[in-house]
Scaffold this motif. Structure first.
Motif, short mmCIF file in Angstrom:
data_model
loop_
_atom_site.label_atom_id
_atom_site.label_comp_id
_atom_site.label_asym_id
_atom_site.label_seq_id
_atom_site.Cartn_x
_atom_site.Cartn_y
_atom_site.Cartn_z
N PHE A 68 3.72 -7.82 11.82
CA PHE A 68 4.67 -6.69 11.98
C PHE A 68 3.84 -5.31 11.97
N MET A 69 4.67 -4.47 12.50
CA MET A 69 3.91 -3.04 12.66
C MET A 69 4.76 -1.99 11.94
N PRO A 70 4.19 -1.18 11.18
CA PRO A 70 5.21 -0.34 10.26
C PRO A 70 5.66 0.97 11.25
N PHE A 76 -2.76 2.63 17.51
CA PHE A 76 -3.95 2.41 17.88
C PHE A 76 -4.83 2.31 16.82
N LEU A 77 -4.82 3.45 15.98
CA LEU A 77 -5.63 3.72 14.65
C LEU A 77 -5.27 2.63 13.72
N PHE A 78 -3.87 2.11 13.59
CA PHE A 78 -3.57 1.15 12.70
C PHE A 78 -4.47 -0.20 12.94
N VAL A 79 -4.32 -0.41 14.23
CA VAL A 79 -5.01 -1.63 14.43
C VAL A 79 -6.68 -1.72 14.40
N LEU A 80 -7.14 -0.42 14.76
CA LEU A 80 -8.71 -0.09 14.69
C LEU A 80 -9.00 -0.03 13.38
N SER A 130 -18.48 2.78 7.38
CA SER A 130 -17.84 1.60 7.06
C SER A 130 -16.39 2.14 6.26
N VAL A 131 -16.59 3.19 5.61
CA VAL A 131 -15.43 3.87 4.89
C VAL A 131 -14.24 4.45 5.98
N TYR A 132 -14.93 4.70 7.43
CA TYR A 132 -13.79 5.04 8.10
C TYR A 132 -12.82 4.14 8.36
N GLY A 133 -13.03 2.64 8.29
CA GLY A 133 -12.16 1.61 8.90
C GLY A 133 -11.14 1.67 7.56
N GLY A 137 -7.06 3.25 8.68
CA GLY A 137 -6.10 2.13 8.15
C GLY A 137 -5.13 2.85 7.17
N GLY A 138 -5.55 3.30 5.97
CA GLY A 138 -4.42 3.90 5.01
C GLY A 138 -3.90 5.05 5.56
#
Length: 343
Positions: A68-70, A76-80, A130-133, A137-138
């Motif tokens: 599910f997608m909020p 796009f960024l949520f998936v990235l 890696s912190v960008y992920g 996402g947050g």
């Protein structure tokens, strides 16, 4: 010749990828078993003999969960976000020497995907990305708790990367190189860096806990304050990517600890083994020695999680800025004085 090198490196890359994923997968089972042992219970024991199939059952469960997608304008960024975290966790393994060399079919095979003279710089660059992920996402989750968790992770990782980098400077002063293969080769036999850089090892170990968001530095995921942390809004395999990335990062950081401070693939008596049993046997034992050291550090990660309580956030920041960074600078000064006296 070029085709042979490409095939050789391709096999090594696929093997490292498979081993990293296997360790990440079964680290979940090991963590639950170690937690059960510490808490005097049995742990997972229904999926296969002794729970050996539990990670496969967990993976199947994540695959079959509803996706599910909020309500977010940043799909796009949520998936990235989880994709970046998983990719960066795997990329670090490219410069790690997994053994010395093996003689196969008249060729000398170097057990390393790529040997670059700025390997340590590459590792820290990947860690910084890696912190960008997590931040992406947050932020893209459109959830205040996820955003707060992502900001905590960002400040925590940036703070502890400074102390971790400074702890490595002392090693670079000793070896005058950033190549992990040269640092590993320089610890031949029992000339391990932990005996020459105990303070640097201690600082690097603590910073590794913070970099992987493990207890007692898991402020980003503390359920009492932030529900589930930066992956609160994630489900199915997207959440699985974040969880896998954490365990893959734990495996890679354990490998770096073993390579930098615990002799990598070196072990006592390796020259005698090579002389009497052959170079390949010595190399294979070296690979097994490296993975034994990695498993030891993974156990330490899990042991600490179920032993030490979580820090407060102000304590976390104070430890990084007021204690570890000054200690790292002191370690650099001591190393410089010792090198100056020896020369």
């Amino acid at each position: 010749m070029e085709n042979a090198i490409i095939i050789e490196k391709g096999v090594i890359i696929l093997a490292v990828f498979a081993i990293t994923m296997l360790f990440a997968m079964y680290s979940t089972l090991a963590e639950r078993k170690i937690a059960a042992w510490i808490q005097d219970r049995r742990g997972p024991n229904r999926a296969g003999k002794g729970g050996i199939l539990q990670p496969l059952a967990d993976g199947l469960k994540l695959f079959s969960k509803e996706e599910f997608m909020p309500n977010t304008p940043n799909t796009f960024l949520f998936v990235l976000g989880p994709t970046i975290s998983m990719t960066m966790a795997l990329m670090t393994s490219a410069v790690i020497p997994w053994g010395s060399t093996l003689e196969i079919g008249g060729r000398t095979v170097v057990l390393q995907a790529t040997d670059i003279n700025v390997a340590m710089l590459y590792v820290f660059a990947v860690l910084s990305v890696s912190v960008y992920g997590i931040i992406i996402g947050g932020w893209a989750s459109n959830n205040k708790f996820s955003l707060m968790s992502a900001m905590r992770v960002a400040s925590q990782m940036i703070s502890y990367e400074i102390a971790m980098g400074l702890s490595i400077v002392a090693l670079l002063m000793m070896y005058s190189t950033m190549s992990l293969s040269e640092i590993a080769a320089g610890q031949h036999g029992m000339a391990w860096n932990i005996f020459y850089q105990p303070l640097g090892f201690f600082i690097f170990l603590i910073c590794s806990f913070a970099e992987t968001n493990r207890t007692p530095f898991d402020l980003a995921e503390c359920e009492q304050e932030l529900i589930g942390g930066y992956h609160t809004e994630y489900s199915s395999m997207r959440m699985g990517f974040y969880l896998f990335a954490e365990y893959a990062a734990m495996f890679i950081s354990s490998t770096l600890l073993a390579v930098l401070y615990l002799g990598a693939y070196n072990y006592p008596g390796m020259d005698w083994v090579a002389e009497n049993w052959g170079h390949n046997v010595s190399g294979i034992i070296g690979i097994l020695a490296l993975f034994a050291k990695i498993c030891f550090f993974i156990f330490v990660y899990m042991w600490v999680r179920w032993t030490i309580p979580r820090f407060r956030y102000d304590q976390l920041m104070n430890l990084g800025w007021k204690i570890l960074i000054p200690l790292s600078i002191i370690n650099i000064i001591i190393t410089a004085i010792v090198i100056l006296i020896q020369n």
